[in-house]
Design an enzyme around this catalytic site. Structure first.
Site, PDB file in Angstrom:
ATOM      1  N   LYS A 126       0.809  -1.226   0.000  1.00 38.84           N
ATOM      2  CA  LYS A 126       0.000   0.000   0.000  1.00 38.84           C
ATOM      3  C   LYS A 126       0.842   1.276   0.000  1.00 38.84           C
ATOM      4  O   LYS A 126       0.326   2.358  -0.273  1.00 38.84           O
ATOM      5  CB  LYS A 126      -0.968  -0.003   1.195  1.00 38.84           C
ATOM      6  CG  LYS A 126      -2.021  -1.094   1.069  1.00 38.84           C
ATOM      7  CD  LYS A 126      -3.400  -0.651   1.453  1.00 38.84           C
ATOM      8  CE  LYS A 126      -4.393  -1.708   0.952  1.00 38.84           C
ATOM      9  NZ  LYS A 126      -5.763  -1.454   1.178  1.00 38.84           N
ATOM     10  N   LYS A 207      -4.328  -9.374  -6.833  1.00 33.41           N
ATOM     11  CA  LYS A 207      -5.560  -9.642  -6.079  1.00 33.41           C
ATOM     12  C   LYS A 207      -6.694  -8.707  -6.505  1.00 33.41           C
ATOM     13  O   LYS A 207      -6.451  -7.512  -6.729  1.00 33.41           O
ATOM     14  CB  LYS A 207      -5.224  -9.419  -4.593  1.00 33.41           C
ATOM     15  CG  LYS A 207      -6.341  -9.592  -3.625  1.00 33.41           C
ATOM     16  CD  LYS A 207      -5.894  -9.195  -2.221  1.00 33.41           C
ATOM     17  CE  LYS A 207      -6.187  -7.742  -1.892  1.00 33.41           C
ATOM     18  NZ  LYS A 207      -7.422  -7.471  -1.166  1.00 33.41           N
ATOM     19  N   LYS A 210     -10.911  -3.561  -3.974  1.00 30.04           N
ATOM     20  CA  LYS A 210     -11.906  -2.490  -4.085  1.00 30.04           C
ATOM     21  C   LYS A 210     -11.289  -1.244  -4.682  1.00 30.04           C
ATOM     22  O   LYS A 210     -11.881  -0.591  -5.533  1.00 30.04           O
ATOM     23  CB  LYS A 210     -12.440  -2.113  -2.696  1.00 30.04           C
ATOM     24  CG  LYS A 210     -13.311  -3.146  -2.060  1.00 30.04           C
ATOM     25  CD  LYS A 210     -13.985  -2.517  -0.843  1.00 30.04           C
ATOM     26  CE  LYS A 210     -13.815  -3.365   0.388  1.00 30.04           C
ATOM     27  NZ  LYS A 210     -12.772  -2.908   1.303  1.00 30.04           N
TER      28      LYS A 210
HETATM   29  P1  ATP Z   1      -9.018  -2.303  -0.391  1.00 33.24           P
HETATM   30  O1  ATP Z   1      -8.713  -2.346  -1.855  1.00 33.24           O
HETATM   31  O2  ATP Z   1      -9.781  -1.106   0.065  1.00 33.24           O
HETATM   32  O3  ATP Z   1      -7.813  -2.647   0.459  1.00 33.24           O
HETATM   33  P2  ATP Z   1     -10.039  -4.991  -0.385  1.00 33.24           P
HETATM   34  O4  ATP Z   1     -10.825  -5.286  -1.609  1.00 33.24           O
HETATM   35  O5  ATP Z   1      -8.655  -5.588  -0.309  1.00 33.24           O
HETATM   36  O6  ATP Z   1     -10.050  -3.447  -0.127  1.00 33.24           O
HETATM   37  P3  ATP Z   1     -10.703  -5.440   2.403  1.00 33.24           P
HETATM   38  O7  ATP Z   1     -11.720  -4.585   3.067  1.00 33.24           O
HETATM   39  O8  ATP Z   1      -9.278  -5.125   2.656  1.00 33.24           O
HETATM   40  O9  ATP Z   1     -10.927  -5.502   0.829  1.00 33.24           O
HETATM   41  O10 ATP Z   1     -10.968  -6.957   2.766  1.00 33.24           O
HETATM   42  C1  ATP Z   1     -12.150  -7.451   3.373  1.00 33.24           C
HETATM   43  C2  ATP Z   1     -12.066  -8.979   3.429  1.00 33.24           C
HETATM   44  O11 ATP Z   1     -12.115  -9.511   2.100  1.00 33.24           O
HETATM   45  C3  ATP Z   1     -10.784  -9.537   4.047  1.00 33.24           C
HETATM   46  O12 ATP Z   1     -11.084 -10.708   4.782  1.00 33.24           O
HETATM   47  C4  ATP Z   1      -9.929  -9.868   2.866  1.00 33.24           C
HETATM   48  O13 ATP Z   1      -8.975 -10.889   3.122  1.00 33.24           O
HETATM   49  C5  ATP Z   1     -10.979 -10.347   1.877  1.00 33.24           C
HETATM   50  N1  ATP Z   1     -10.536 -10.127   0.500  1.00 33.24           N
HETATM   51  C6  ATP Z   1     -10.243  -8.933  -0.072  1.00 33.24           C
HETATM   52  N2  ATP Z   1      -9.890  -9.099  -1.359  1.00 33.24           N
HETATM   53  C7  ATP Z   1      -9.966 -10.447  -1.597  1.00 33.24           C
HETATM   54  C8  ATP Z   1      -9.723 -11.264  -2.740  1.00 33.24           C
HETATM   55  N3  ATP Z   1      -9.351 -10.723  -3.893  1.00 33.24           N
HETATM   56  N4  ATP Z   1      -9.890 -12.594  -2.644  1.00 33.24           N
HETATM   57  C9  ATP Z   1     -10.286 -13.168  -1.471  1.00 33.24           C
HETATM   58  N5  ATP Z   1     -10.532 -12.449  -0.343  1.00 33.24           N
HETATM   59  C10 ATP Z   1     -10.384 -11.115  -0.388  1.00 33.24           C
END
Ligand code: ATP
Ligand code: LTN
Length: 288
Positions: A126, A207, A210
């Protein structure tokens, strides 16, 4: 929304689960398959505490509009319920409504060596290419440890990217115990066997996330996307120039689609491979 007791008694014998998501943007398929789906599946065998971690979302302040953050916090809580969490069984709340989270984070900060935080891969990812890095981003996992430890959590159902943070939580708790005596339950991360790391449709080596989904329309399937948008994103997913659709031999993009299809259909991978063998990606994408 109900407010949990931050120091509940452990009279019940059922394992307690705590997890959360940042209200940074709309939830996507990775959030659902990696985390939410497990929360819902286990809710009747466990004590459940699920949080909307709005304070964590502040760690990238450039991306925050306060009014939007409030609205998104409610929207994420609604998504939890819409995905099947039963409010009779699960406590759902917003992190900033319970001041003990930041209080506990301070106490844990004081026993957490800085070097442990610098080693976190999410911190490295990040901060890459960022001109200004807030202290909150480095301290993010300590607030997460506070979230988890406050509720005597046994299990933390998360996607693969969060396992390191849960392990750090255990390390912080053990260090606290070493200094002051045992007070915390040591939690363990629970990760699904399939779908723990859903990859970006437009970039299957990264990955699904969001923040990227906000910038690139074909990156993710968002849970609120209408069917035609989802279909378009899946049909234009990056695969490769080979026609291999057997999981073991396939490219990252094809593996990603097979995984999504497998988890959503609940069918064995061998069945899916047999169904699309020789038909190429068009068949795979339309099934997925
Ligand atoms: P950001 O981009 O804002 O960091 P994010 O999409 O990574 O957001 P988080 O809020 O950080 O989402 O994650 C919420 C939950 O979803 C966590 O348990 C995280 O491990 C899971 N998660 C996030 N992205 C993935 C993915 N691509 N595959 C599986 N699990 C995920
Ligand atoms: N860092 C997590 C969100 C999070 C969390 C938690 C997850 C904050 N506190 C406690 C599990 C338990 C993420 O998904 N990015």
């Amino acid at each position: 929304m109900t407010h949990p007791d931050p120091a509940p008694s452990r009279a019940g014998a059922r394992p307690r689960v705590f997890s959360g998501m940042q209200p940074t943007s709309d939830l996507h398929l990775g959030n659902y398959l990696g985390a939410l789906k497990q929360w819902v599946a286990g809710q009747h065998e466990r004590e459940n505490v699920f949080c909307v971690v709005d304070l964590h979302a502040l760690t990238i302040p450039e991306a925050i509009d306060p009014a939007q953050l409030r609205a998104r916090s409610r929207a994420v809580a609604a998504m939890y319920l819409a995905s099947g969490l039963d409010p009779e069984t699960a406590t759902v709340f917003v992190q900033s409504h319970v001041p003990e989270h930041t209080e506990a984070a301070w106490l844990l900060n004081c026993v957490t060596p800085l070097g442990w935080l610098h080693r976190m891969t999410q911190f490295k990812a990040k901060t890459e290419g960022r001109a200004s890095i807030g202290t909150g981003l480095l301290d993010y996992p300590v607030l997460q440890a506070a979230d988890i430890l406050l509720y005597d959590t046994d299990e933390v159902p998360v996607g693969e990217d969060q396992v390191q943070h849960v392990e750090l939580t255990r390390d912080i708790a053990v260090r606290f115990h070493h200094l002051f005596g045992d007070v915390f339950v040591l939690p363990k991360a629970v990760v699904p066997t399939s779908g723990a790391r859903v990859m970006g449709l437009d970039e299957p080596t990264a990955k699904m996330s969001k923040s990227i989904a906000d910038e690139r329309p074909g990156h993710a399937v968002r849970l609120l996307d209408p069917p035609n948008v989802i279909r378009k994103a899946i049909m234009s997913a990056v695969t490769d120039s080979e026609r291999e659709t057997r999981f073991e031999h396939a490219s990252p993009g094809v593996r990603n689609l097979l995984t999504i299809w497998q988890v959503l259909s609940g069918r064995p991978m061998t069945d899916l491979e047999a169904e699309v063998e020789g038909k190429g990606y068009g068949a795979l994408a339309s099934e997925a």
